[in-house]
Design an enzyme around this catalytic site. Structure first.
Site, short mmCIF file in Angstrom:
data_model
loop_
_atom_site.label_atom_id
_atom_site.label_comp_id
_atom_site.label_asym_id
_atom_site.label_seq_id
_atom_site.Cartn_x
_atom_site.Cartn_y
_atom_site.Cartn_z
N ASP A 37 0.86 -1.19 0.00
CA ASP A 37 0.00 0.00 0.00
C ASP A 37 0.89 1.24 0.00
OD1 ASP A 37 -3.28 0.18 0.98
OD2 ASP A 37 -2.12 2.04 0.91
N ASP A 63 3.76 2.85 -4.24
CA ASP A 63 2.69 3.46 -5.03
C ASP A 63 2.59 2.65 -6.32
OD1 ASP A 63 1.21 5.01 -6.79
OD2 ASP A 63 2.13 6.91 -6.18
N ASN A 90 -5.84 -4.66 -6.38
CA ASN A 90 -6.99 -4.11 -5.67
C ASN A 90 -6.89 -2.61 -5.41
OD1 ASN A 90 -9.26 -4.27 -3.46
ND2 ASN A 90 -7.46 -3.45 -2.40
N TYR A 154 -13.87 6.47 -13.53
CA TYR A 154 -13.80 5.19 -12.79
C TYR A 154 -14.44 4.05 -13.61
CZ TYR A 154 -14.48 2.15 -8.63
OH TYR A 154 -14.48 1.12 -7.72
N LYS A 158 -12.57 0.74 -14.80
CA LYS A 158 -13.02 -0.59 -14.36
C LYS A 158 -13.45 -1.46 -15.54
CE LYS A 158 -12.33 -0.41 -9.89
NZ LYS A 158 -11.13 -1.09 -9.36
#
Ligand SMILES: NC(=O)c1ccc[n+]([C@@H]2O[C@H](COP(=O)([O-])OP(=O)(O)OC[C@H]3O[C@@H](n4cnc5c(N)ncnc54)[C@H](O)[C@@H]3O)[C@@H](O)[C@H]2O)c1
Length: 253
Positions: A37, A63, A90, A154, A158
């Site tokens: 993360d 990152d 994720n 987004y 996706k």
């Protein structure tokens, strides 16, 4: 039952929400898990909490939009655990805005994290996976891929992840690597909390109103997605490749 003992997983965006739940479930199944993360503080909090269960864990701050950091993180995970068998792409962000107000920065930031981040991490992972003729790549898409007001950036990212998933599945299948995607519906996390805050609705009311539209009449929890992650990660799932599994309490919510 430790169905993933001897396997190593890297989960991006692992410090909270869906990533944390996926990391926990993979570790509970016996996998060594690298928590990756960019939020160092959150990562340490998550690592300390999960370590209390006796899991085999590594934490790496990186990152996903920075190729050098990604490559270094994968090298560290591979040297720590010996292999990289499972990758869960994720890490994600939202920068919602109606299209006419969406800035170029809103667009670039979201596409970079979801698409370039997934590209960098998958390319780093396949270096290890092809050599060992084994791998599981699991990408987190969204029901927003089907279109969602205020999410042109987004939704595009996706939907792109779904095309990426199917293409990698075709290219990498011959090396024993499966590539699948999960498209979650409404899941209670900091991300959806931030959405409720942005539109000025109390989170509990937001979750209740969303649940009313979902056929199973409840909102999703991070564990619902972690459950699907484990399914794709299993060695036994070797004939499941290039699929997008909607985990949304219904066919299109
Ligand atoms: N919550 C939902 O309803 C929902 C629905 C569909 C899809 N998703 C997707 O599931 C994934 C996880 O979502 P969540 O709800 O747990 O979100 P979250 O905001 O709770 O967690 C996202 C994590 O990703 C990390 N991250 C963000 N940018 C990063 C970067 N550049 N490099 C490394 N780490 C980074 C954050 O620090 C954070 O820990 C995302 O891809 C999201 O788009 C969520």
């Amino acid at each position: 039952m430790a169905r993933l003992s001897g396997k190593t997983a890297i989960v991006t965006g692992a410090s909270r929400g869906i990533g944390k739940a996926a990391a926990e479930r993979l570790a509970r199944e016996g996998a060594g898990v690298c928590l990756l993360d960019m939020n160092e503080e959150g990562l340490t909090r998550c690592y300390d909490e999960l370590s209390g269960h006796g899991y085999s864990l590594l934490k790496v701050t990186a990152d996903v939009t920075n190729r050098e950091e990604v490559d270094a993180a994968f090298a560290e995970a591979a040297s720590h655990f010996g292999t990289v068998d499972i990758l869960v792409n994720n890490a994600g962000i939202i920068r919602d805005n109606l299209f006419f107000k969406m800035t170029e920065d809103d667009w670039d930031t979201v596409l970079n994290v979801h698409l370039k981040g997934t590209f960098y991490c998958s390319q780093a992972a396949q270096n290890y996976m092809v050599k060992q003729s084994y791998g599981r790549i699991i990408n987190i898409s969204s029901t927003s891929a089907l279109g969602n007001r205020g999410q042109a950036n987004y939704a595009t990212a996706k939907a792109g992840i779904q095309g990426f998933t199917k293409t990698l599945a075709i290219e990498l299948g011959r090396y024993g690597i499966t590539v699948n995607a999960i498209a979650p519906g409404f899941i209670e996390t900091e991300m959806t909390r931030a959405t409720a805050e942005r539109i000025g609705v109390a989170f509990d009311d937001f979750a209740i109103s969303r649940a009313a539209e979902i056929p199973v009449r409840r909102s999703g929890k991070p564990g619902d997605i972690a459950n699907a992650v484990v399914f794709f990660a299993l060695e036994d799932s070797s004939f499941v490749n290039g699929q997008v599994l909607y985990v949304a309490g219904g066919p299109k919510t």
